[in-house]
Design a protein around this motif. Structure first.
Motif, PDB file in Angstrom:
ATOM      1  N   PRO A  31       0.801  -1.229   0.000  1.00 38.00           N
ATOM      2  CA  PRO A  31       0.000   0.000   0.000  1.00 38.00           C
ATOM      3  C   PRO A  31       0.832   1.276   0.000  1.00 38.00           C
ATOM      4  N   GLU A  32       2.098   1.203   0.448  1.00 41.30           N
ATOM      5  CA  GLU A  32       2.947   2.390   0.464  1.00 41.30           C
ATOM      6  C   GLU A  32       3.203   2.935  -0.937  1.00 41.30           C
ATOM      7  N   ILE A  33       3.175   2.049  -1.928  1.00 44.55           N
ATOM      8  CA  ILE A  33       3.397   2.491  -3.316  1.00 44.55           C
ATOM      9  C   ILE A  33       2.367   3.557  -3.694  1.00 44.55           C
ATOM     10  N   PHE A  34       1.140   3.361  -3.265  1.00 44.98           N
ATOM     11  CA  PHE A  34       0.086   4.311  -3.622  1.00 44.98           C
ATOM     12  C   PHE A  34      -0.016   5.478  -2.643  1.00 44.98           C
ATOM     13  N   THR A  35       0.298   5.246  -1.376  1.00 50.59           N
ATOM     14  CA  THR A  35       0.237   6.365  -0.424  1.00 50.59           C
ATOM     15  C   THR A  35       1.331   7.389  -0.718  1.00 50.59           C
ATOM     16  N   LYS A  36       2.449   6.953  -1.302  1.00 48.98           N
ATOM     17  CA  LYS A  36       3.554   7.874  -1.607  1.00 48.98           C
ATOM     18  C   LYS A  36       3.388   8.577  -2.965  1.00 48.98           C
ATOM     19  N   THR A  37       2.372   8.193  -3.720  1.00 46.06           N
ATOM     20  CA  THR A  37       2.262   8.718  -5.094  1.00 46.06           C
ATOM     21  C   THR A  37       0.870   9.293  -5.376  1.00 46.06           C
ATOM     22  N   THR A  38       0.309   9.979  -4.405  1.00 46.25           N
ATOM     23  CA  THR A  38      -1.056  10.498  -4.582  1.00 46.25           C
ATOM     24  C   THR A  38      -1.136  11.536  -5.706  1.00 46.25           C
ATOM     25  N   LEU A  39      -0.122  12.413  -5.818  1.00 46.23           N
ATOM     26  CA  LEU A  39      -0.165  13.439  -6.864  1.00 46.23           C
ATOM     27  C   LEU A  39      -0.087  12.837  -8.267  1.00 46.23           C
ATOM     28  N   PRO A  40       0.884  11.947  -8.560  1.00 48.26           N
ATOM     29  CA  PRO A  40       0.895  11.329  -9.886  1.00 48.26           C
ATOM     30  C   PRO A  40      -0.398  10.594 -10.218  1.00 48.26           C
ATOM     31  N   GLN A  41      -1.025  10.007  -9.204  1.00 50.79           N
ATOM     32  CA  GLN A  41      -2.292   9.319  -9.448  1.00 50.79           C
ATOM     33  C   GLN A  41      -3.387  10.301  -9.851  1.00 50.79           C
ATOM     34  N   LYS A  42      -3.422  11.459  -9.199  1.00 47.09           N
ATOM     35  CA  LYS A  42      -4.423  12.475  -9.545  1.00 47.09           C
ATOM     36  C   LYS A  42      -4.248  12.976 -10.974  1.00 47.09           C
ATOM     37  N   LEU A  43      -3.007  12.981 -11.428  1.00 49.61           N
ATOM     38  CA  LEU A  43      -2.710  13.457 -12.786  1.00 49.61           C
ATOM     39  C   LEU A  43      -2.958  12.385 -13.835  1.00 49.61           C
ATOM     40  N   SER A  44      -3.380  11.203 -13.403  1.00 51.30           N
ATOM     41  CA  SER A  44      -3.521  10.070 -14.325  1.00 51.30           C
ATOM     42  C   SER A  44      -4.911   9.455 -14.267  1.00 51.30           C
TER      43      SER A  44
END
Length: 318
Positions: A189-202
């Motif tokens: 789950p850390e993979i996604f908790t550390k990358t919230t901004l890139p996820q929002k842009l995608s």
């Protein structure tokens, strides 16, 4: 004439129905996420706007070095790692095939990652199990681009049992062929908790999710068809690179690659883009060769009559 692969009619219809509002009561993002979880054995899935955005998210989560193969990968690995300011380490391979023991020769920082494709240059299955074992013993995160390997009936490629992060493109002409989109999976789950901004842009759309959902229903059968067609050609063409490995294209070593590929393109015509490419090419192999991209063809063109035509034309020119 050969036909270039396009999304299945069923996929195009359901995407059209979603776009027109006929299927507004179905949450296709949830449906395809559940299917991807089953396929990959990973607990966390995010649908993205493209395969490159999936790579962007994955590499954003890595604190150490990014290890890339010296050939047979995807040029986006290096481009995105460079954009993110990551230190890139190049790993020597056997024409794209990774020998994990070669990682011993590298000086790596902590929390580094190895990113690679299921098939080296689309032509040779990586030894996922040995790569996974080595990297887990040495605290190296594994990132598998399974765009061409998702749905593997042998449950090796695109399997979260072996790789920490799996990414895929669902653009054309991938195995999951929607024309757009992608996904990233993990059980960390850390993979996604550390990358919230890139996820929002995608962010993606329900239209794309509905197409992915439809394509997932028979992705294993489509991959198997492609693998079998490639295997048939490899058995009957001389000078094939990694002839005994599973793959979704055929790479033929020749010093006369440019002129032979030019002749093949004229003889093996398609209705859209072609399926003959020329090496050296980082995404394939870095020596003179011709790549016959079976993965690009419509599944009706993987029948023996079409494959025999390809064989005849190739063998007449070699």
């Amino acid at each position: 004439m050969f036909k270039f692969k396009t999304p299945a009619n069923e996929t195009k219809k359901i995407m059209s129905d979603v776009a027109s509002g006929k299927l507004s009561n179905t949450n296709f993002e949830e449906k395809c996420i559940d299917k991807i979880k089953d396929l990959t054995n990973h607990e966390e899935v995010k649908i993205t706007s493209s395969g490159n955005n999936s790579i962007f998210i994955a590499l954003s989560a890595i604190e150490g070095d990014i290890i890339v193969p010296d050939q047979g990968g995807w040029h986006g690995f290096k481009q995105i790692a460079k954009f993110l300011g990551k230190n890139i380490i190049t790993l020597k391979t056997d024409l794209g095939l990774i020998n994990p023991e070669n990682i011993d020769d590298l000086e790596l920082n902590e929390n580094s990652a190895l990113i690679f494709t299921s098939f080296a240059g689309y032509t040779a299955e990586q030894d996922i199990k040995s790569i996974s074992k080595y990297c887990r013993n040495n605290n190296i995160t594994t990132i598998e681009d399974a765009s061409a390997g998702i749905g593997d009936k042998e449950n090796v490629l695109g399997n979260g049992k072996y790789c920490d992060i799996i990414i895929a493109s669902t653009g054309s002409p991938k195995i999951i062929n929607v024309g757009n989109g992608g996904f990233i999976t993990t059980s960390n789950p850390e993979i996604f908790t550390k990358t919230t901004l890139p996820q929002k842009l995608s962010k993606t759309t329900e239209i794309i999710c509905s197409g992915i959902d439809s394509e997932l229903d028979n992705v294993s059968e489509k991959l198997e068809l492609t693998l079998n067609a490639t295997s048939y050609l490899k058995k009957h063409v001389p000078h094939v690179i990694h002839a005994n490995k599973r793959g979704v294209n055929v790479i033929i070593s020749t010093d006369d690659a440019k002129s032979i590929s030019w002749d093949l393109k004229k003889r093996l015509t398609t209705d859209k883009s072609g399926f003959i490419t020329t090496c050296p090419n980082y995404n394939r192999i870095k020596q003179k060769a011709i790549a016959v991209e079976i993965k690009n063809l419509d599944y009706n063109c993987l029948k023996k009559e079409y494959l025999d035509k390809i064989l005849n034309e190739i063998n007449n020119l070699l």
